[in-house]
Design a protein around this motif. Structure first.
Motif, PDB file in Angstrom:
ATOM      1  N   CYS A  12      59.060  22.916   5.181  1.00 32.92           N
ATOM      2  CA  CYS A  12      60.299  23.588   4.831  1.00 32.92           C
ATOM      3  C   CYS A  12      61.630  23.466   5.903  1.00 32.92           C
ATOM      4  O   CYS A  12      62.608  23.848   5.430  1.00 32.92           O
ATOM      5  N   VAL A  13      61.552  23.156   7.039  1.00 29.40           N
ATOM      6  CA  VAL A  13      62.492  22.851   8.025  1.00 29.40           C
ATOM      7  C   VAL A  13      62.770  21.351   8.375  1.00 29.40           C
ATOM      8  O   VAL A  13      63.898  21.080   8.853  1.00 29.40           O
ATOM      9  N   ALA A  14      61.833  20.606   8.132  1.00 34.34           N
ATOM     10  CA  ALA A  14      61.857  19.218   8.566  1.00 34.34           C
ATOM     11  C   ALA A  14      60.944  18.259   7.703  1.00 34.34           C
ATOM     12  O   ALA A  14      59.978  17.743   7.690  1.00 34.34           O
ATOM     13  N   PRO A  15      61.371  18.296   6.446  1.00 37.73           N
ATOM     14  CA  PRO A  15      60.608  17.559   5.487  1.00 37.73           C
ATOM     15  C   PRO A  15      60.326  16.155   5.741  1.00 37.73           C
ATOM     16  O   PRO A  15      61.092  15.424   6.156  1.00 37.73           O
ATOM     17  N   GLY A  16      59.240  15.613   5.330  1.00 40.05           N
ATOM     18  CA  GLY A  16      58.741  14.300   5.420  1.00 40.05           C
ATOM     19  C   GLY A  16      58.374  13.902   7.075  1.00 40.05           C
ATOM     20  O   GLY A  16      58.359  12.570   7.131  1.00 40.05           O
ATOM     21  N   GLN A  17      58.366  14.642   7.778  1.00 35.50           N
ATOM     22  CA  GLN A  17      58.388  14.174   9.141  1.00 35.50           C
ATOM     23  C   GLN A  17      56.725  13.902   9.618  1.00 35.50           C
ATOM     24  O   GLN A  17      56.470  13.807  10.410  1.00 35.50           O
ATOM     25  N   GLY A  18      55.818  14.555   8.722  1.00 35.73           N
ATOM     26  CA  GLY A  18      54.337  14.190   8.980  1.00 35.73           C
ATOM     27  C   GLY A  18      53.691  15.301   9.637  1.00 35.73           C
ATOM     28  O   GLY A  18      54.228  16.383   9.893  1.00 35.73           O
ATOM     29  N   ILE A  19      52.368  15.065   9.783  1.00 38.56           N
ATOM     30  CA  ILE A  19      51.264  16.021  10.114  1.00 38.56           C
ATOM     31  C   ILE A  19      51.663  16.469  11.647  1.00 38.56           C
ATOM     32  O   ILE A  19      51.453  17.727  12.062  1.00 38.56           O
ATOM     33  N   ALA A  20      51.770  15.436  12.383  1.00 41.99           N
ATOM     34  CA  ALA A  20      52.045  15.646  13.913  1.00 41.99           C
ATOM     35  C   ALA A  20      53.236  16.560  14.186  1.00 41.99           C
ATOM     36  O   ALA A  20      52.879  17.289  15.095  1.00 41.99           O
ATOM     37  N   MET A  21      54.170  16.604  13.489  1.00 40.56           N
ATOM     38  CA  MET A  21      55.495  17.104  13.789  1.00 40.56           C
ATOM     39  C   MET A  21      55.369  18.514  13.299  1.00 40.56           C
ATOM     40  O   MET A  21      55.268  19.737  13.984  1.00 40.56           O
ATOM     41  N   ALA A  22      54.109  18.884  12.188  1.00 34.47           N
ATOM     42  CA  ALA A  22      54.036  20.134  11.316  1.00 34.47           C
ATOM     43  C   ALA A  22      53.189  20.870  12.648  1.00 34.47           C
ATOM     44  O   ALA A  22      53.249  21.969  12.763  1.00 34.47           O
ATOM     45  N   LEU A  23      52.237  20.132  13.343  1.00 32.72           N
ATOM     46  CA  LEU A  23      51.382  20.764  14.307  1.00 32.72           C
ATOM     47  C   LEU A  23      52.225  21.183  15.318  1.00 32.72           C
ATOM     48  O   LEU A  23      51.860  22.314  15.766  1.00 32.72           O
ATOM     49  N   ARG A  24      53.156  20.583  15.919  1.00 34.35           N
ATOM     50  CA  ARG A  24      53.718  20.872  16.914  1.00 34.35           C
ATOM     51  C   ARG A  24      54.650  21.993  16.650  1.00 34.35           C
ATOM     52  O   ARG A  24      54.888  22.808  17.646  1.00 34.35           O
ATOM     53  N   HIS A  25      55.362  21.913  15.435  1.00 29.64           N
ATOM     54  CA  HIS A  25      56.141  23.139  15.144  1.00 29.64           C
ATOM     55  C   HIS A  25      55.260  24.643  14.870  1.00 29.64           C
ATOM     56  O   HIS A  25      55.881  25.377  15.433  1.00 29.64           O
ATOM     57  N   GLY A  26      54.013  24.348  14.534  1.00 27.94           N
ATOM     58  CA  GLY A  26      53.138  25.549  14.710  1.00 27.94           C
ATOM     59  C   GLY A  26      52.807  25.914  15.885  1.00 27.94           C
ATOM     60  O   GLY A  26      53.019  27.252  16.142  1.00 27.94           O
ATOM     61  N   ALA A  27      52.691  25.153  16.790  1.00 28.11           N
ATOM     62  CA  ALA A  27      52.349  25.763  18.183  1.00 28.11           C
ATOM     63  C   ALA A  27      53.642  26.067  18.845  1.00 28.11           C
ATOM     64  O   ALA A  27      53.712  27.427  19.607  1.00 28.11           O
ATOM     65  N   LEU A  28      54.593  25.519  18.687  1.00 28.69           N
ATOM     66  CA  LEU A  28      55.965  25.916  19.189  1.00 28.69           C
ATOM     67  C   LEU A  28      56.438  27.364  18.569  1.00 28.69           C
ATOM     68  O   LEU A  28      56.933  28.308  19.443  1.00 28.69           O
ATOM     69  N   ALA A  29      56.327  27.642  17.212  1.00 28.77           N
ATOM     70  CA  ALA A  29      56.785  28.893  16.620  1.00 28.77           C
ATOM     71  C   ALA A  29      55.496  29.765  17.161  1.00 28.77           C
ATOM     72  O   ALA A  29      56.134  31.185  17.520  1.00 28.77           O
ATOM     73  N   ALA A  30      54.411  29.744  17.571  1.00 24.56           N
ATOM     74  CA  ALA A  30      53.523  30.757  17.929  1.00 24.56           C
ATOM     75  C   ALA A  30      53.908  31.463  19.297  1.00 24.56           C
ATOM     76  O   ALA A  30      53.874  32.343  19.606  1.00 24.56           O
ATOM     77  N   HIS A  31      54.336  30.396  20.216  1.00 21.69           N
ATOM     78  CA  HIS A  31      54.942  30.742  21.425  1.00 21.69           C
ATOM     79  C   HIS A  31      56.172  31.336  21.279  1.00 21.69           C
ATOM     80  O   HIS A  31      56.533  32.639  22.111  1.00 21.69           O
ATOM     81  N   THR A  32      57.056  31.071  20.568  1.00 21.02           N
ATOM     82  CA  THR A  32      58.420  31.956  20.522  1.00 21.02           C
ATOM     83  C   THR A  32      57.936  33.371  19.786  1.00 21.02           C
ATOM     84  O   THR A  32      58.411  34.384  20.283  1.00 21.02           O
ATOM     85  N   ILE A  33      57.180  33.526  18.786  1.00 21.95           N
ATOM     86  CA  ILE A  33      56.628  34.699  18.165  1.00 21.95           C
ATOM     87  C   ILE A  33      56.074  35.638  19.469  1.00 21.95           C
ATOM     88  O   ILE A  33      56.413  36.735  19.534  1.00 21.95           O
ATOM     89  N   HIS A  34      55.153  34.831  20.112  1.00 22.28           N
ATOM     90  CA  HIS A  34      54.367  35.733  21.055  1.00 22.28           C
ATOM     91  C   HIS A  34      55.462  36.419  22.091  1.00 22.28           C
ATOM     92  O   HIS A  34      55.378  37.626  22.531  1.00 22.28           O
TER      93      HIS A  34
END
Length: 329
Positions: free
Chosen positions: A302-324
């Protein structure tokens, strides 16, 4: 925007990745979507000590039939399975955003929300286009308020509920009383802070306090106006905030959530980060994956369409640390 997030935060995220689950923080986060971004975020948030509920549109059977998702870190997949079996990560199947799951209600009932869904989310949530809204809905008297000054833009309700934590929430409740609200109730999912600030400020402002209650549903009349909130009673069990099965309803003409936004040395706010993207259906985020709506974060397609699974995994981890980090500030 995403390249700067990768460059600035990825090394820090890898360095901060916990090796064992941390003690419970008492925070409750909703993750929408059980794809790569959502599950990476859920895993990291739970490892940091947060309670996580994942809302997934697919049924359990459809998810079982899908190709297995593998997280990047060594042993992360097995750790995620343990977190799920122990209840630190819960997955609610058959919950489609915009149908069974409502963003405003998720926002009220959780400390933060992460959107790990596809491009369709922007259209469903009306997060794109020239009229990109916030959760501010003065006409229906349901609002997510960033700071007490935002209250000046809303009609003053006769009865109000403020849902939040720490000093921002009690200050907002006190401001509502000063603006002329007849009855204001401040609700916490957990107990009050030991320093007594909330209790003293609430008493001085004639604000009602209700601890150990988690919002379940905004009650509305036949015209759609708010008439109250239904809560489930909570308690601590083995250091973890759990629901008890007891329910209560509090009458109100408006419900607010006090939310904040913390910055850090890697995340410099600019004009682009203060609004939702108008570029097609992509949801705009700042370098730390915060959307323009305080308390709501996004990553993956939803923020970087078509960038692949590796990018999505990194986004998830990045967002988790921001949220925390935001919730601990």
């Amino acid at each position: 925007m995403m390249e700067s997030a990768e460059t600035a935060l990825a090394p820090a995220v890898q360095k901060l990745a916990p090796r064992t689950p941390a003690a419970f923080t008492g925070k409750k986060i909703a993750v929408v979507g059980a794809g790569p971004a959502g599950m990476a975020c859920a895993h990291r948030l739970a490892m940091l000590g947060n309670g996580v509920t994942v809302y997934e549109a697919r049924s359990h059977e459809r998810m079982q039939a899908a190709p297995l998702l593998m997280l990047e870190e060594e042993g992360a997949q097995q750790e995620l399975e343990r977190l799920t079996s122990s209840g630190r990560v819960r997955i609610e199947h058959g919950c489609k955003l915009g149908e069974q799951v409502d963003l405003a209600m998720l926002h009220l009932s959780h400390d933060a929300v992460f959107l790990g869904v596809g491009l369709a989310a922007g259209r469903v949530l009306s997060l794109t286009g020239d009229d990109a809204p916030g959760l501010l809905d003065a006409g229906r008297h349901l609002a997510a308020v960033h700071c007490t000054e935002d209250l000046l833009a809303l009609p003053v309700p006769h009865r109000a509920i403020v849902i939040g934590a720490a000093r921002g929430a009690v200050d907002m409740a006190a401001r509502l009383k000063r603006l002329g609200a007849h009855d204001v109730t401040l609700v916490y999912r957990h107990g009050l802070e030991a320093d007594g600030y909330e209790e003293q400020t609430a008493r001085a402002s004639y604000v009602r306090l209700r601890a150990w209650a988690s919002p379940l549903e905004v009650l509305r009349d036949e015209r759609g106006s708010v008439q109250g909130v239904r809560f489930e009673q909570t308690r601590l069990r083995d250091g973890r905030l759990v629901d008890t099965g007891g329910f209560t309803e509090i009458a109100a003409h408006a419900v607010f959530k006090a939310v904040g936004r913390a910055g850090d040395e890697h995340c410099q706010r600019d004009d682009a980060a203060s609004r939702i993207s108008h570029e097609g259906d992509r949801v705009r985020v700042d370098p730390c994956l915060r959307t323009a709506l305080p308390g709501i974060y996004a990553g993956g397609d939803c923020v970087a369409p078509g960038q692949g699974i590796a990018m999505a995994l990194r986004h998830g981890a990045l967002a988790a640390h921001t949220i925390h980090a935001d919730l601990q500030s």
